[in-house]
Write an enzyme that holds these catalytic residues in place. Structure first.
Site, PDB file in Angstrom:
ATOM      1  N   GLN A 141      -5.631  -6.223 -41.939  1.00  0.00           N
ATOM      2  CA  GLN A 141      -4.467  -5.401 -42.279  1.00  0.00           C
ATOM      3  C   GLN A 141      -4.094  -4.490 -41.107  1.00  0.00           C
ATOM      4  O   GLN A 141      -2.972  -4.009 -41.007  1.00  0.00           O
ATOM      5  CB  GLN A 141      -4.786  -4.563 -43.524  1.00  0.00           C
ATOM      6  CG  GLN A 141      -3.685  -3.641 -43.961  1.00  0.00           C
ATOM      7  CD  GLN A 141      -3.965  -3.073 -45.342  1.00  0.00           C
ATOM      8  OE1 GLN A 141      -3.990  -3.801 -46.322  1.00  0.00           O
ATOM      9  NE2 GLN A 141      -4.201  -1.785 -45.433  1.00  0.00           N
TER      10      GLN A 141
ATOM     11  N   TYR B  60     -10.016 -14.702 -44.253  1.00  0.00           N
ATOM     12  CA  TYR B  60      -9.354 -13.406 -44.287  1.00  0.00           C
ATOM     13  C   TYR B  60     -10.366 -12.283 -44.481  1.00  0.00           C
ATOM     14  O   TYR B  60     -11.318 -12.411 -45.255  1.00  0.00           O
ATOM     15  CB  TYR B  60      -8.308 -13.349 -45.420  1.00  0.00           C
ATOM     16  CG  TYR B  60      -7.646 -11.987 -45.517  1.00  0.00           C
ATOM     17  CD1 TYR B  60      -6.597 -11.654 -44.672  1.00  0.00           C
ATOM     18  CD2 TYR B  60      -8.121 -11.017 -46.396  1.00  0.00           C
ATOM     19  CE1 TYR B  60      -6.012 -10.397 -44.721  1.00  0.00           C
ATOM     20  CE2 TYR B  60      -7.546  -9.762 -46.459  1.00  0.00           C
ATOM     21  CZ  TYR B  60      -6.489  -9.448 -45.619  1.00  0.00           C
ATOM     22  OH  TYR B  60      -5.922  -8.210 -45.661  1.00  0.00           O
TER      23      TYR B  60
ATOM     24  N   LYS C 104      16.301  21.700 -11.427  1.00  0.00           N
ATOM     25  CA  LYS C 104      15.615  20.417 -11.595  1.00  0.00           C
ATOM     26  C   LYS C 104      16.451  19.356 -12.296  1.00  0.00           C
ATOM     27  O   LYS C 104      17.193  19.630 -13.220  1.00  0.00           O
ATOM     28  CB  LYS C 104      14.323  20.611 -12.413  1.00  0.00           C
ATOM     29  CG  LYS C 104      13.256  21.434 -11.748  1.00  0.00           C
ATOM     30  CD  LYS C 104      12.494  20.712 -10.638  1.00  0.00           C
ATOM     31  CE  LYS C 104      11.812  19.458 -11.059  1.00  0.00           C
ATOM     32  NZ  LYS C 104      10.457  19.668 -11.555  1.00  0.00           N
TER      33      LYS C 104
ATOM     34  N   GLU D 216       9.768   7.968 -16.609  1.00  0.00           N
ATOM     35  CA  GLU D 216       8.385   8.427 -16.818  1.00  0.00           C
ATOM     36  C   GLU D 216       7.872   8.009 -18.193  1.00  0.00           C
ATOM     37  O   GLU D 216       6.721   7.594 -18.351  1.00  0.00           O
ATOM     38  CB  GLU D 216       8.306   9.952 -16.691  1.00  0.00           C
ATOM     39  CG  GLU D 216       8.405  10.452 -15.266  1.00  0.00           C
ATOM     40  CD  GLU D 216       8.463  11.973 -15.215  1.00  0.00           C
ATOM     41  OE1 GLU D 216       7.605  12.569 -14.572  1.00  0.00           O
ATOM     42  OE2 GLU D 216       9.368  12.575 -15.829  1.00  0.00           O
TER      43      GLU D 216
ATOM     44  N   SER E 232      15.019  20.940 -16.568  1.00  0.00           N
ATOM     45  CA  SER E 232      13.834  21.747 -16.835  1.00  0.00           C
ATOM     46  C   SER E 232      14.265  22.968 -17.630  1.00  0.00           C
ATOM     47  O   SER E 232      15.323  23.540 -17.382  1.00  0.00           O
ATOM     48  CB  SER E 232      13.203  22.176 -15.507  1.00  0.00           C
ATOM     49  OG  SER E 232      12.387  23.324 -15.711  1.00  0.00           O
TER      50      SER E 232
ATOM     51  N   HIS F  56       0.832  -1.221   0.000  1.00  0.00           N
ATOM     52  CA  HIS F  56       0.000   0.000   0.000  1.00  0.00           C
ATOM     53  C   HIS F  56       0.860   1.262   0.000  1.00  0.00           C
ATOM     54  O   HIS F  56       0.423   2.304   0.479  1.00  0.00           O
ATOM     55  CB  HIS F  56      -0.953   0.041   1.202  1.00  0.00           C
ATOM     56  CG  HIS F  56      -1.709  -1.233   1.421  1.00  0.00           C
ATOM     57  ND1 HIS F  56      -2.950  -1.467   0.887  1.00  0.00           N
ATOM     58  CD2 HIS F  56      -1.359  -2.369   2.080  1.00  0.00           C
ATOM     59  CE1 HIS F  56      -3.360  -2.678   1.233  1.00  0.00           C
ATOM     60  NE2 HIS F  56      -2.398  -3.260   1.950  1.00  0.00           N
TER      61      HIS F  56
END
Ligand code: ARG
Length: 478
Positions: free
Chosen positions: A330, A325, A291, A298, A285, A164
């Site tokens: 496709q 088919y 930063k 990410e 940044s 948790h």
């Protein structure tokens, strides 16, 4: 208007048509801008097909020779980037065939004997999936190796394990990273299993019902590295579950990478301060000079969304399609190509990020040092004295409440202090809440004790070596 006006690069199926295809339809139905990725498989297939046609007597030796040389030349053009891809010719199959016609003349028209684009595209895709699965397995092995190497460095680095996202129990960092080695091991196995199921060659199925010609699909199947031809011509051209499995394995793999990535993001915050990403795997940044952002993990986390989307896309395309088919199919290729690249790139940058990140072992140990993380150990000490676990859990719960209320350090409680909560306590808290002893007590296989982790490291290293050798041996044999 006659379709013949289209010149020598006219569509191979134009005979039955009186009018030209609408340009909007050409744009709408063309797949050449993405299925050119199948070019080398398509040409390999065509070469095997030409050889088979000659051996069964459907082509003369000189016709076979002309086709093989022409295909070689077309392959070289594609390789060098000089190939004039034409969207009016829809897909890679018709582009190659039309170019062959330009280069070698009417004999090119013999190549499509006994085959359809339906068995052709299914075979091309199977060949692509086999290669892409092998590449995924290799990338996964590389990451497992990096994780095992970093784990070896951090057998004695201790951090809180979380449930948790709340501090739960202390674990070795090696143990934590070995968890990902396990997950990735299963991810690799999924691609390996898939390869086992992709061992049947659709070529020979024709449009859907095979051929009246004396083809030898056994031969083309073996030449292309398959165990044999598919057993049912309709299944051969109608099925895309190989692609679905690939997308599913890729999506699961990306989900695992996204969880590792999320921890890199979380752990590199000032709040956690457990790790620092190397400059090569972080970004700055444009506004805030201080930063250092974890964009790489990410993006790995974000791209898992693409991989999941690709799986859902093809599941949705295939759902409810009647045999065999249908042109809908496709739509199988772009998700497959995208997931293959997404997984490959995500594995590569994750390898680099993990290999180069700096671990702040003090910070981790500090976080793991909260004696409350050993409340379970206190309860289990009572269990060893014969107390039922639920009763022990309740007593220690009251101890914890007492410590929180009085702002006390659990490890400072004497035997008498503990005795007030349960008479079966036989030692002071400090003896029951020693961090290193707590780790060593967890010595079951798969646990976080030093010996268990060392054994797990060895098992993982052996598995990686074995699987790598197996993969290379198969690649050599293919
Ligand atoms: N480009 C097509 C695909 O990827 C090839 C098969 C087309 N077959 C057909 N009968 N239109 O599915």
């Amino acid at each position: 208007m006659s379709p013949q006006g289209d010149g020598p690069r006219n569509k191979p199926w134009a005979g039955r048509f009186q009018e030209r295809t609408s340009p909007a339809v050409e744009r709408f139905s063309a797949s050449i801008h993405f299925d050119r990725a199948l070019a080398r498989y398509d040409i390999r297939l065509s070469m095997a097909h030409a050889r088979m046609l000659r051996r069964t007597g459907l082509l003369s030796e000189s016709q076979e020779q002309a086709l093989l040389e022409g295909l070689d030349a077309v392959a070289a053009e594609i390789e060098s980037g000089d190939f004039p891809f034409d969207p009016a010719l829809e897909d890679i199959h018709m582009n190659v065939e039309a170019r062959l016609l330009e280069r070698i003349g009417p004999d090119a028209g013999r190549l499509h004997t006994g085959r359809s684009r339906n068995d052709q595209v299914a075979t091309d895709l199977a060949l692509y999936l086999l290669d892409a699965s092998r590449a995924a397995e290799r990338g996964i092995l590389d990451l497992r190796q990096v994780l095992v190497e970093r784990a070896r460095e951090h057998v004695d680095t201790v951090l809180p394990g979380y449930t948790h996202l709340q501090r739960a129990q202390p674990v070795r960092l090696a143990h934590h990273w070995l968890a990902f080695v396990e997950m990735l091991g299963r991810d690799g196995a999924r691609f390996r299993d898939l390869r086992g199921r992709l061992d049947r060659c659709p070529l020979g199925a024709g449009a859907l019902a095979g051929s009246t010609l004396p083809l030898d699909p056994e031969q083309t199947a073996r030449e292309l590295g398959f165990a044999g031809p598919t057993r049912n011509s309709m299944d051969a051209v109608a099925s895309r579950d190989g692609a679905l499995e690939f997308l599913s394995a890729a999506a699961i793999g990306m989900v695992h990478l996204s969880r590792l990535a999320e921890e890199l993001v979380l752990w590199s915050t000032s709040e956690f301060g457990f790790i620092e990403l190397a400059d090569a795997y972080a970004t700055g940044s444009s506004l805030m000079p201080q930063k250092k952002n974890p964009d790489v993990p990410e993006l790995v986390r974000g791209r898992a969304g693409r991989a999941i989307g690709n799986l859902v896309t093809l599941l949705t395309v295939m759902k409810g399609l009647p045999l065999t088919y249908n042109r809908d199919m496709q739509e199988d290729k772009e998700p497959v190509f995208d997931s293959a690249t997404t997984l490959r790139d995500a594995l590569e940058v994750t390898c680099g990020a993990v290999a180069t990140l700096r671990v702040n072992a003090e910070r981790m140990r500090q976080a793991a040092g909260d004696p409350l993380l050993l409340a379970t150990d206190l309860a289990e000490a009572l269990v060893r004295e014969g107390v039922p676990f639920r009763e022990a859990h309740e007593a220690v719960g009251r101890v914890v409440h007492h410590c929180l209320e009085k702002d006390l350090d659990l490890s400072t409680l004497s035997r008498e202090d503990l005795g007030a909560f349960h008479p079966a306590f036989t030692a002071p808290a400090c003896e029951l809440t020693n961090l290193d002893q707590a780790l060593e007590r967890r010595g079951l296989p798969g646990g976080t004790a030093r010996k268990a982790v060392a054994a797990a490291l060895e098992v993982a290293e052996r598995a990686i070596t074995r699987e790598r050798a197996q993969l290379e041996a198969e690649a050599g044999g293919a």
